[in-house]
Scaffold this motif. Structure first.
Motif, PDB file in Angstrom:
ATOM      1  N   THR A   1       0.865  -0.936  -0.256  1.00  0.00           N
ATOM      2  CA  THR A   1      -0.058  -0.056   0.145  1.00  0.00           C
ATOM      3  C   THR A   1       0.917   1.412   0.028  1.00  0.00           C
ATOM      4  OG1 THR A   1      -0.196   0.292   2.332  1.00  0.00           O
ATOM      5  CG2 THR A   1      -1.680  -1.214   1.431  1.00  0.00           C
ATOM      6  N   VAL A   2       0.438   2.417  -0.358  1.00  0.00           N
ATOM      7  CA  VAL A   2       0.876   3.531  -0.478  1.00  0.00           C
ATOM      8  C   VAL A   2       1.457   3.929   1.037  1.00  0.00           C
ATOM      9  CG1 VAL A   2       0.817   6.085  -0.813  1.00  0.00           C
ATOM     10  CG2 VAL A   2      -0.098   4.268  -2.430  1.00  0.00           C
ATOM     11  N   ALA A   3       0.723   3.859   1.896  1.00  0.00           N
ATOM     12  CA  ALA A   3       0.907   4.105   3.355  1.00  0.00           C
ATOM     13  C   ALA A   3       2.038   3.517   4.053  1.00  0.00           C
ATOM     14  CB  ALA A   3      -0.234   3.841   4.372  1.00  0.00           C
ATOM     15  N   GLN A   4       2.157   1.859   3.611  1.00  0.00           N
ATOM     16  CA  GLN A   4       3.238   1.187   4.015  1.00  0.00           C
ATOM     17  C   GLN A   4       4.538   1.613   3.350  1.00  0.00           C
ATOM     18  OE1 GLN A   4       1.786  -2.653   2.747  1.00  0.00           O
ATOM     19  NE2 GLN A   4       0.372  -2.664   4.202  1.00  0.00           N
ATOM     20  N   ALA A   5       4.517   2.036   1.763  1.00  0.00           N
ATOM     21  CA  ALA A   5       5.532   2.539   1.354  1.00  0.00           C
ATOM     22  C   ALA A   5       6.258   3.837   2.054  1.00  0.00           C
ATOM     23  CB  ALA A   5       5.222   2.583  -0.272  1.00  0.00           C
ATOM     24  N   GLN A   6       5.162   4.482   2.509  1.00  0.00           N
ATOM     25  CA  GLN A   6       5.451   5.919   3.098  1.00  0.00           C
ATOM     26  C   GLN A   6       6.235   5.689   4.362  1.00  0.00           C
ATOM     27  OE1 GLN A   6       1.762   7.513   3.184  1.00  0.00           O
ATOM     28  NE2 GLN A   6       2.049   9.012   1.397  1.00  0.00           N
ATOM     29  N   THR A   7       6.050   4.625   5.085  1.00  0.00           N
ATOM     30  CA  THR A   7       6.397   4.318   6.138  1.00  0.00           C
ATOM     31  C   THR A   7       7.850   3.654   6.143  1.00  0.00           C
ATOM     32  OG1 THR A   7       4.293   3.814   7.417  1.00  0.00           O
ATOM     33  CG2 THR A   7       6.389   2.730   8.342  1.00  0.00           C
ATOM     34  N   MET A   8       7.943   2.679   5.251  1.00  0.00           N
ATOM     35  CA  MET A   8       9.396   2.307   4.809  1.00  0.00           C
ATOM     36  C   MET A   8      10.356   3.530   4.356  1.00  0.00           C
ATOM     37  SD  MET A   8       9.976  -0.786   1.899  1.00  0.00           S
ATOM     38  CE  MET A   8       9.910  -1.947   3.006  1.00  0.00           C
ATOM     39  N   ALA A   9       9.760   4.299   3.521  1.00  0.00           N
ATOM     40  CA  ALA A   9      10.585   5.525   3.319  1.00  0.00           C
ATOM     41  C   ALA A   9      11.199   6.238   4.396  1.00  0.00           C
ATOM     42  CB  ALA A   9       9.797   6.394   2.100  1.00  0.00           C
ATOM     43  N   SER A  10      10.237   6.485   5.136  1.00  0.00           N
ATOM     44  CA  SER A  10      10.848   6.999   6.695  1.00  0.00           C
ATOM     45  C   SER A  10      11.744   6.216   7.281  1.00  0.00           C
ATOM     46  CB  SER A  10       9.552   7.294   7.456  1.00  0.00           C
ATOM     47  OG  SER A  10       8.789   8.280   6.667  1.00  0.00           O
ATOM     48  N   ASP A  11      11.441   4.986   7.440  1.00  0.00           N
ATOM     49  CA  ASP A  11      12.221   4.184   8.228  1.00  0.00           C
ATOM     50  C   ASP A  11      13.672   3.874   7.523  1.00  0.00           C
ATOM     51  OD1 ASP A  11      10.596   3.752  10.141  1.00  0.00           O
ATOM     52  OD2 ASP A  11       9.664   2.072   9.576  1.00  0.00           O
ATOM     53  N   THR A  12      13.678   4.182   6.389  1.00  0.00           N
ATOM     54  CA  THR A  12      14.942   3.915   5.421  1.00  0.00           C
ATOM     55  C   THR A  12      15.796   5.300   5.120  1.00  0.00           C
ATOM     56  OG1 THR A  12      13.887   3.693   3.331  1.00  0.00           O
ATOM     57  CG2 THR A  12      14.544   1.630   4.579  1.00  0.00           C
ATOM     58  N   ALA A  13      14.949   6.191   5.888  1.00  0.00           N
ATOM     59  CA  ALA A  13      15.567   7.613   5.462  1.00  0.00           C
ATOM     60  C   ALA A  13      17.120   7.743   6.103  1.00  0.00           C
ATOM     61  CB  ALA A  13      14.872   8.605   6.145  1.00  0.00           C
ATOM     62  N   GLY A  14      17.895   8.406   5.482  1.00  0.00           N
ATOM     63  CA  GLY A  14      19.227   8.247   5.897  1.00  0.00           C
ATOM     64  C   GLY A  14      20.271   7.118   5.675  1.00  0.00           C
ATOM     65  N   ALA A  15      19.639   6.114   4.777  1.00  0.00           N
ATOM     66  CA  ALA A  15      20.609   5.100   4.545  1.00  0.00           C
ATOM     67  C   ALA A  15      21.697   5.520   3.911  1.00  0.00           C
ATOM     68  CB  ALA A  15      19.621   4.157   3.564  1.00  0.00           C
ATOM     69  N   ALA A  16      22.774   4.733   3.802  1.00  0.00           N
ATOM     70  CA  ALA A  16      24.127   5.044   2.985  1.00  0.00           C
ATOM     71  C   ALA A  16      23.813   5.440   1.457  1.00  0.00           C
ATOM     72  CB  ALA A  16      24.889   4.119   3.009  1.00  0.00           C
ATOM     73  N   VAL A  17      22.838   4.762   0.903  1.00  0.00           N
ATOM     74  CA  VAL A  17      22.395   5.038  -0.480  1.00  0.00           C
ATOM     75  C   VAL A  17      20.757   5.144  -0.368  1.00  0.00           C
ATOM     76  CG1 VAL A  17      22.065   3.736  -2.891  1.00  0.00           C
ATOM     77  CG2 VAL A  17      24.279   3.727  -1.584  1.00  0.00           C
ATOM     78  N   PRO A  18      20.282   6.029  -1.033  1.00  0.00           N
ATOM     79  CA  PRO A  18      18.776   6.225  -1.158  1.00  0.00           C
ATOM     80  C   PRO A  18      18.171   5.252  -1.521  1.00  0.00           C
ATOM     81  CG  PRO A  18      20.141   8.160  -1.922  1.00  0.00           C
ATOM     82  CD  PRO A  18      21.090   7.075  -2.132  1.00  0.00           C
ATOM     83  N   TRP A  19      16.912   4.763  -0.660  1.00  0.00           N
ATOM     84  CA  TRP A  19      16.091   3.768  -1.205  1.00  0.00           C
ATOM     85  C   TRP A  19      15.012   4.317  -1.927  1.00  0.00           C
ATOM     86  CZ3 TRP A  19      16.021  -1.570  -1.643  1.00  0.00           C
ATOM     87  CH2 TRP A  19      17.119  -2.379  -1.058  1.00  0.00           C
ATOM     88  N   LYS A  20      14.543   4.084  -2.863  1.00  0.00           N
ATOM     89  CA  LYS A  20      13.381   4.940  -3.714  1.00  0.00           C
ATOM     90  C   LYS A  20      12.515   3.612  -4.189  1.00  0.00           C
ATOM     91  CE  LYS A  20      15.324   9.095  -5.360  1.00  0.00           C
ATOM     92  NZ  LYS A  20      15.411  10.076  -6.441  1.00  0.00           N
ATOM     93  N   PHE A  21      11.466   3.907  -4.754  1.00  0.00           N
ATOM     94  CA  PHE A  21      10.448   2.697  -5.446  1.00  0.00           C
ATOM     95  C   PHE A  21      10.496   2.891  -7.015  1.00  0.00           C
ATOM     96  CE2 PHE A  21       9.434   4.423  -1.172  1.00  0.00           C
ATOM     97  CZ  PHE A  21       9.207   3.120  -0.485  1.00  0.00           C
ATOM     98  N   CYS A  22      10.085   1.537  -7.267  1.00  0.00           N
ATOM     99  CA  CYS A  22       9.490   1.518  -8.923  1.00  0.00           C
ATOM    100  C   CYS A  22       8.299   0.884  -8.788  1.00  0.00           C
ATOM    101  CB  CYS A  22      10.650   0.483  -9.301  1.00  0.00           C
ATOM    102  SG  CYS A  22      10.085   0.148 -11.129  1.00  0.00           S
ATOM    103  N   VAL A  23       7.279   1.861  -9.183  1.00  0.00           N
ATOM    104  CA  VAL A  23       6.046   1.317  -9.235  1.00  0.00           C
ATOM    105  C   VAL A  23       5.593   0.978 -10.649  1.00  0.00           C
ATOM    106  CG1 VAL A  23       5.273   3.050  -7.333  1.00  0.00           C
ATOM    107  CG2 VAL A  23       5.312   3.798  -9.885  1.00  0.00           C
ATOM    108  N   ASP A  24       4.542  -0.009 -10.519  1.00  0.00           N
ATOM    109  CA  ASP A  24       4.254  -0.883 -11.564  1.00  0.00           C
ATOM    110  C   ASP A  24       2.788  -0.428 -12.151  1.00  0.00           C
ATOM    111  OD1 ASP A  24       3.213  -3.189 -13.530  1.00  0.00           O
ATOM    112  OD2 ASP A  24       5.471  -3.824 -13.036  1.00  0.00           O
TER     113      ASP A  24
END
Length: 299
Positions: free
Chosen positions: A174-197
């Motif tokens: 879900t979008v909300a889950q992806a938003q939470t994951m984005a927050s929880d991986t903020a500051g990672a050594a390499v940015p985590w982004k999303f590929c939507v299909d």
């Protein structure tokens, strides 16, 4: 300004398996200069000497054909395993190690971005599906994502992608889950982004009729989207059809929606799959006809 458009090399699996074969097809037959590599064509677990040679081939043949390899995705073979959400912790460790090997291969081939779905929990015996994975599974997944970002940085990669799938056993869906994951991986050594299909975010059996759509994903994730997969589909299954098939995706409207959400610079890749027994000539034919439909929409 044109929106970057290319093709995922999923159509090449078990067919045009070397860059000497697929690069001329992409450049000359399809008229494209942008691709997304599939690790179905080169397994990161092969011996280093084989991988080193093949990575060099990818770099050389793509450059000779004038093709840029934007990113590399895990492909179908690795996706069939439950990866970093498998019930056996040892298998999760192996999946993490597989991705680190994938980062190495990508870097050798001159590819700076790698992505794909991250894993799936096992099904219950009674077939009922929970609304979420466990907090412990999620917390462990985030730890692994931070660790993988460190490994990616060490290889010189610039971005990592998560591909949301329309399955409750995978994460996020879900979008909300992806938003939470984005927050929880903020500051990672390499940015985590999303590929939507387009076949994932519009899956009506999961999201509900008239509620499924890409508009919510675009609006909810914004600049955290690093790539987009387009396919022809009927919103009832994740079809991965080409655009000679009749479906619910209008390419012109799809591009307009993307641009309306400020994502005009995000690259889009046609991702299609064909039965292995289908003849090669017919696949080339429908791909060419699909390009005649798609390329004007992205221009």
């Amino acid at each position: 300004m044109a929106t970057p458009f290319g093709v995922n090399l999923s159509f090449c699996v078990k067919r045009w398996v070397t860059p000497a074969l697929w690069a001329p097809i992409v450049a000359e037959d399809l008229g494209l200069d942008l691709v997304q590599l599939s690790f179905d064509l080169i397994d990161p677990m092969w011996p280093d000497d084989v991988l080193d040679r093949m990575a060099g081939d990818i770099r050389r043949e793509a450059a000779a054909a004038g093709v840029t390899v934007h990113s590399a995705f895990i492909g179908l073979a690795h996706y069939t395993f439950n990866q970093m959400l498998h019930p056996d912790p040892a298998v999760r460790d192996l999946a993490e190690a597989w991705l680190k090997r994938a980062y190495r291969v990508a870097a050798l081939a001159g590819i700076t971005r790698v992505g794909g779905p991250l894993g799936a929990i096992a099904s219950r015996r009674d077939g009922r599906e929970a609304e979420s994975i466990s907090e412990a599974d999620y917390a462990e997944l985030i730890v692994r994502m931070h660790r993988l970002a460190e490994a990616a940085k060490a290889e010189g990669l610039t971005e990592l992608y998560v591909e949301p799938t329309p399955m409750r056993r995978e994460w996020p869906w879900t979008v909300a889950q992806a938003q939470t994951m984005a927050s929880d991986t903020a500051g990672a050594a390499v940015p985590w982004k999303f590929c939507v299909d387009w076949g994932h975010g519009t899956f009506e059996p999961l999201y509900g009729r008239y509620r499924a759509g890409m508009a919510d994903w675009y609006a909810g994730l914004g600049d955290r989207i690093g790539a987009i997969h387009i396919q022809q589909t009927d919103f009832q299954l994740d079809r991965h059809w080409d655009f000679t098939e009749t479906g619910a995706v209008d390419p012109v409207a799809a591009v307009a929606l993307q641009r309306a959400n400020g994502l005009e610079d995000v690259p889009v890749f046609l991702e299609v799959f064909y039965p292995f027994e289908r003849d090669d000539a017919s696949i080339l034919d429908v791909l060419k006809r699909s390009m005649a439909i798609l390329k004007p929409a992205f221009a």
